[in-house]
Design a protein around this motif. Structure first.
Motif, short mmCIF file in Angstrom:
data_model
loop_
_atom_site.label_atom_id
_atom_site.label_comp_id
_atom_site.label_asym_id
_atom_site.label_seq_id
_atom_site.Cartn_x
_atom_site.Cartn_y
_atom_site.Cartn_z
N UNK A 287 -108.98 -2.45 44.16
CA UNK A 287 -108.90 -3.51 43.25
C UNK A 287 -107.59 -3.75 42.54
N UNK A 288 -106.74 -2.67 42.36
CA UNK A 288 -105.43 -2.69 42.04
C UNK A 288 -104.57 -3.73 42.91
N UNK A 289 -104.71 -3.33 44.25
CA UNK A 289 -103.87 -3.81 45.05
C UNK A 289 -104.26 -5.42 45.42
N UNK A 290 -105.70 -5.81 45.12
CA UNK A 290 -106.03 -7.16 45.05
C UNK A 290 -105.30 -7.72 43.86
N UNK A 291 -105.31 -7.15 42.73
CA UNK A 291 -104.65 -7.92 41.54
C UNK A 291 -103.23 -8.10 41.90
N UNK A 292 -102.43 -7.18 42.73
CA UNK A 292 -101.23 -7.46 43.03
C UNK A 292 -101.16 -8.61 43.87
N UNK A 293 -101.87 -8.61 44.76
CA UNK A 293 -101.81 -9.59 45.74
C UNK A 293 -102.36 -11.14 45.41
N UNK A 294 -102.72 -11.25 44.12
CA UNK A 294 -103.48 -12.52 43.64
C UNK A 294 -102.53 -13.63 43.89
N UNK A 295 -101.46 -13.58 43.51
CA UNK A 295 -100.35 -14.71 43.55
C UNK A 295 -99.58 -14.83 44.75
N UNK A 296 -100.29 -14.14 45.68
CA UNK A 296 -99.79 -14.14 47.28
C UNK A 296 -98.20 -13.91 47.53
N UNK A 297 -98.02 -12.56 47.18
CA UNK A 297 -96.64 -12.14 47.35
C UNK A 297 -96.28 -12.00 48.60
N UNK A 298 -94.80 -11.80 48.93
CA UNK A 298 -94.28 -11.47 50.27
C UNK A 298 -93.97 -9.72 50.28
N UNK A 299 -94.04 -9.26 49.18
CA UNK A 299 -93.42 -7.81 49.15
C UNK A 299 -94.64 -7.04 48.00
N UNK A 300 -95.08 -6.04 48.66
CA UNK A 300 -95.97 -5.15 47.83
C UNK A 300 -95.27 -3.97 47.54
N UNK A 301 -95.34 -3.51 46.33
CA UNK A 301 -94.54 -2.12 45.82
C UNK A 301 -95.74 -1.25 45.31
N UNK A 302 -96.00 -0.06 45.72
CA UNK A 302 -96.68 0.81 45.33
C UNK A 302 -96.31 2.37 45.10
N UNK A 303 -96.50 2.81 43.82
CA UNK A 303 -95.91 4.08 43.44
C UNK A 303 -97.08 4.97 43.49
N UNK A 304 -96.97 6.05 44.31
CA UNK A 304 -98.02 7.07 44.40
C UNK A 304 -99.50 6.40 44.69
N UNK A 305 -99.60 5.59 45.45
CA UNK A 305 -101.14 4.76 45.39
C UNK A 305 -102.08 5.91 45.99
N UNK A 306 -101.92 6.65 46.51
CA UNK A 306 -103.04 7.62 47.03
C UNK A 306 -103.27 8.62 46.17
N UNK A 307 -102.58 8.72 44.79
CA UNK A 307 -103.17 9.84 43.99
C UNK A 307 -104.50 10.30 43.67
N UNK A 308 -105.16 11.10 43.67
CA UNK A 308 -106.63 11.40 43.37
C UNK A 308 -107.64 10.65 44.30
N UNK A 309 -107.18 10.22 45.25
CA UNK A 309 -108.01 9.79 46.59
C UNK A 309 -108.64 10.84 47.35
N UNK B 206 -94.55 -7.08 53.45
CA UNK B 206 -93.82 -6.00 53.51
C UNK B 206 -94.37 -5.16 52.50
N UNK B 207 -94.34 -3.76 52.58
CA UNK B 207 -94.66 -2.73 51.84
C UNK B 207 -93.54 -1.79 51.42
N UNK B 208 -93.41 -1.62 50.01
CA UNK B 208 -92.43 -0.28 49.69
C UNK B 208 -93.56 0.65 48.95
N UNK B 209 -93.57 1.81 49.55
CA UNK B 209 -94.49 2.70 48.97
C UNK B 209 -93.80 4.15 48.56
#
Length: 310
Positions: A143-165, A186-189
């Protein structure tokens, strides 16, 4: 010549007399997943916070799709979607209502159809009208990724996205990022989980004590012609070891069983050893190179850096 999705130039952060981030430069190509690796406290989150303007830069520039963040702030930020640390939502509201809330705050207009589209993209369409308090951690991350993608960005930036999974959630999240990259996003993680980044990223940079000490593609790193352990399955491992002692240092040879031994050798030396064994009437049944992991390469690179600084 294609423009990079992100260019970070001489990024520096100084607090008091301490340099938290020291002259870091790298680029993220369009449609690739780029990883920032390093131990906790290395400066990865500080770099990300500066890129998305959550904290001020002491020095350096951030360029997104050719636009300088300092010169075209609104236009540049509209190209970025980000999750810095854990995404936060109103748990008493449904996933859809949370996304609608964020859509109302977006610079670009976000339609109801776009909300439904991103829900499908992150595979939450069946649960999007359920309250967030019923979501698993993995669902909240998506859902966090969905929120980050709402405005149709070309670059997605994720800080420690798999913590707790859990492992299943990590795999699903990784597969999802790959699907985004195939669509041109494009993704920066950033992460300290090396085994996961090995499976996720196209290229990576290692950050240590605020400095960039290594940058390369994952493929090049894992396929380098460096010396490695090679296991030979033969008719007589002890005889084979004796034969090789005249060619290879004894410390690099290890007898595993009656029919197996290993030798630490460069890739180009494998065929030479094979020919030598056959010429000495030793049958060779199998040869397997022990592949180094990203963790092995990470430790090798950081250890070299430590020796250089000593």
């Amino acid at each position: 010549m294609s423009v990079n999705a992100l260019e970070v130039r001489s990024l520096t952060k100084v607090i008091g007399k301490k340099r938290i981030v020291d002259d870091v430069s790298f680029s993220v190509h369009k449609g690739e997943i780029f990883g920032l690796l390093g131990p906790n406290g290395a400066g990865k989150t500080t770099i990300i916070r500066m890129i998305v303007s959550l904290i001020k830069r002491t020095n350096g520039a951030v360029i997104v799709n050719g636009n300088n963040l300092d010169e075209q702030f609104k236009e540049t930020m509209s190209e970025i979607g980000a999750i810095v640390e854990n995404p936060e939502f109103y748990k008493y509201m449904s996933g859809y209502k949370n996304l609608k809330h964020y859509a109302n705050m977006a610079i670009k207009e976000v339609s109801d159809e776009r909300i439904k589209e991103v829900a499908r993209l992150v595979k939450l369409e069946d649960a999007i009208h359920q309250k967030v308090k019923t979501y698993s951690l993995g669902m909240r991350q998506r859902l966090g990724v969905a929120q980050a993608l709402l405005h149709n960005p070309s670059l997605l930036i994720l800080d420690e996205p798999t913590n707790g999974l859990d492992p299943q959630g990590i795999r699903e999240f990784r597969d999802y990022l790959h699907s985004l990259a195939r669509e041109g996003i494009s993704v920066l993680v950033s992460s300290h989980l090396l085994s996961e980044m090995q499976l996720m990223c196209d290229r990576f940079a290692i950050i240590e004590k605020g400095r960039l000490i290594h940058i390369s593609s994952m493929k090049e790193t894992m396929e380098e012609d460096q010396a490695a352990e090679v296991v030979f399955e033969v008719s007589d491992s002890k005889k084979a070891a004796d034969v090789l002692k005249n060619q290879v240092a004894a410390s690099k040879i290890k007898v595993i069983s009656e029919e197996q031994f290993s030798v630490y050798v460069e890739r180009t030396g494998i065929s030479t050893i094979n020919k030598l064994l056959i010429s000495n009437d030793i049958d060779v049944y199998g040869i397997s190179r022990v592949t180094a992991t990203l963790e092995d390469r990470f430790l090798e690179i950081t250890n070299k850096e430590a020796v250089r600084e000593a």
